[in-house]
Design a protein around this motif. Structure first.
Motif, PDB file in Angstrom:
ATOM      1  N   CYS A  50      36.811  39.609  33.540  1.00 26.82           N
ATOM      2  CA  CYS A  50      37.171  38.963  34.775  1.00 26.82           C
ATOM      3  C   CYS A  50      36.389  37.994  34.873  1.00 26.82           C
ATOM      4  CB  CYS A  50      37.249  40.035  35.981  1.00 26.82           C
ATOM      5  SG  CYS A  50      38.564  41.241  36.024  1.00 26.82           S
ATOM      6  N   VAL A  51      34.976  38.146  34.410  1.00 25.31           N
ATOM      7  CA  VAL A  51      34.043  36.914  35.042  1.00 25.31           C
ATOM      8  C   VAL A  51      34.349  35.823  33.834  1.00 25.31           C
ATOM      9  CG1 VAL A  51      31.565  36.482  34.574  1.00 25.31           C
ATOM     10  CG2 VAL A  51      32.288  38.489  35.819  1.00 25.31           C
ATOM     11  N   VAL A  52      34.659  36.115  32.600  1.00 19.46           N
ATOM     12  CA  VAL A  52      34.901  35.197  31.729  1.00 19.46           C
ATOM     13  C   VAL A  52      36.087  34.446  32.138  1.00 19.46           C
ATOM     14  CG1 VAL A  52      35.773  34.733  29.198  1.00 19.46           C
ATOM     15  CG2 VAL A  52      33.982  36.373  29.721  1.00 19.46           C
ATOM     16  N   VAL A  53      37.167  34.989  32.651  1.00 24.48           N
ATOM     17  CA  VAL A  53      38.533  34.332  33.194  1.00 24.48           C
ATOM     18  C   VAL A  53      38.127  33.513  34.197  1.00 24.48           C
ATOM     19  CG1 VAL A  53      40.640  34.491  34.244  1.00 24.48           C
ATOM     20  CG2 VAL A  53      39.949  36.048  32.272  1.00 24.48           C
ATOM     21  N   TRP A  54      37.287  33.710  35.354  1.00 24.43           N
ATOM     22  CA  TRP A  54      37.012  32.962  36.410  1.00 24.43           C
ATOM     23  C   TRP A  54      36.093  31.787  35.863  1.00 24.43           C
ATOM     24  CZ3 TRP A  54      37.533  33.029  41.564  1.00 24.43           C
ATOM     25  CH2 TRP A  54      38.430  33.877  42.063  1.00 24.43           C
ATOM     26  N   VAL A  55      35.187  31.839  34.818  1.00 26.23           N
ATOM     27  CA  VAL A  55      34.374  30.724  34.564  1.00 26.23           C
ATOM     28  C   VAL A  55      35.159  29.791  33.757  1.00 26.23           C
ATOM     29  CG1 VAL A  55      32.466  30.068  32.944  1.00 26.23           C
ATOM     30  CG2 VAL A  55      32.414  32.261  34.393  1.00 26.23           C
ATOM     31  N   LEU A  56      36.059  30.509  32.777  1.00 27.70           N
ATOM     32  CA  LEU A  56      36.882  29.457  31.961  1.00 27.70           C
ATOM     33  C   LEU A  56      37.879  28.603  32.736  1.00 27.70           C
ATOM     34  CD1 LEU A  56      37.708  31.733  28.710  1.00 27.70           C
ATOM     35  CD2 LEU A  56      36.334  29.854  29.165  1.00 27.70           C
ATOM     36  N   VAL A  57      38.425  29.314  33.818  1.00 26.16           N
ATOM     37  CA  VAL A  57      39.556  28.534  34.757  1.00 26.16           C
ATOM     38  C   VAL A  57      38.771  27.438  35.508  1.00 26.16           C
ATOM     39  CG1 VAL A  57      41.179  28.967  36.431  1.00 26.16           C
ATOM     40  CG2 VAL A  57      40.860  30.521  34.499  1.00 26.16           C
TER      41      VAL A  57
END
Length: 312
Positions: free
Chosen positions: A135-142
């Motif tokens: 979830c953290v990776v998704v937030w950072v990438l988006v």
């Protein structure tokens, strides 16, 4: 688009249509997602992979809901030029919410696919820490992909009043931007969601289970797949058609007007995902978890029977 083609009729119609759609979406979406967060963060004592993904999804939906009142205001009113930075921030939050939701739903589909289709490997691959990290990776990438780009969506040095969420610059319709948006923003996540959903349904049906939990899980997967494809497919089709208009491939005024109406209606209706996510992924979480446990027990029994037969 040429100046000879008038879109006043489309704009006039959308002023009332957006209000009729956005107000109930904002009210019900806010209630459902806030209720989901309260349940996940207050009522549930143990954090699981499912609750972590759903909490992230609810936060993404709230991020999408936040700009809607400003979007409704901008439909009827022009904003002063000095409000352009505020508009860019709101537009950024809106698109982060959309594509963050898309990728979070993709992660939920993959997590469900692993837990049901590969229950033994799921012990290694799945964990609350892995879900939180995803979830953290998704937030950072988006955030990294959307935030720097959104400030280029308007003409630099604009001094006249403008409509926020409308009238993006030519840079925003460049082939590079639209191809990345279509491929990585929708097509890749959609293919992953469809594959994981179809494979999971096939495995459940081939397992020979006729339990109520398994049947409920199949229905849940169909409904969640529909809740993903129905809001986002028309909107991205509309973006592609509008891209063809900006590239000069569609020049007929009647077609331009119909495409303008189509993309605005599709983008407006795509916001209903805020309500569908809460219904499809929150209220059915327990049933999905029960089905996973039932399927795991069945696989263990089949493996024990296989070992017993080989020993004889």
């Amino acid at each position: 688009m040429t100046s000879n083609c008038s879109f006043e009729g489309v704009d006039h119609l959308m002023r009332y249509f957006e209000l009729a759609i956005y107000i109930p979406i904002f009210v019900f979406g806010l209630i459902l997602n806030v209720a989901a967060l309260l349940v996940f963060c207050v009522c549930m004592r143990k954090w699981t992979e499912t609750t972590i993904y759903m909490t992230s999804l609810a936060l993404m939906d709230l991020l999408l809901l936040f700009p809607l009142p400003f979007k409704m205001h901008a439909t009827k009113h022009r904003w002063p030029a000095e409000f352009q930075p505020l508009c860019s921030v709101l537009e950024s939050l809106y698109f982060v919410g959309i594509y963050g939701s898309i990728y979070t739903i993709m992660c939920i589909a993959v997590d469900r696919w692993v837990s049901i289709c590969y229950p033994f490997k799921a012990r290694i691959l799945r964990s609350p820490k892995a879900a939180l990290g995803t979830c953290v990776v998704v937030w950072v990438l988006v955030l990294a992909a959307i935030s720097p780009t959104i400030y280029r969506f308007r003409e630099a040095g604009q001094t006249s009043d403008f409509h926020c969420f409308h009238g993006f610059s030519k840079n925003s319709w460049s082939p590079k931007v639209i191809i990345c948006l279509q491929v990585f923003g929708f097509l890749v996540p959609a293919l992953v969601v469809v594959y994981c959903s179809v494979h999971t349904i096939c495995v459940l049906q081939q397992s020979g289970q006729n339990s109520p939990q398994s049947k409920a899980c199949v229905k849940i997967i169909y409904s969640s797949l529909s809740a993903f494809l129905l809001p986002f497919t028309p909107s991205h089709l509309g973006i592609f058609l509008q891209f063809l208009v900006h590239q000069g491939m569609i020049q007929d005024c009647g077609n331009k007007t119909r495409i303008s109406l189509f993309i605005q209606v599709a983008m407006c209706l795509s916001n209903i995902t805020c309500c569908l996510d809460a219904l499809c992924y929150y209220f059915i979480a327990k049933e999905v978890r029960d089905t996973k446990n039932t399927f795991t027990i069945s696989m263990r029994s089949q493996r024990k029977n296989t070992f017993s037969t080989s020993e004889v």
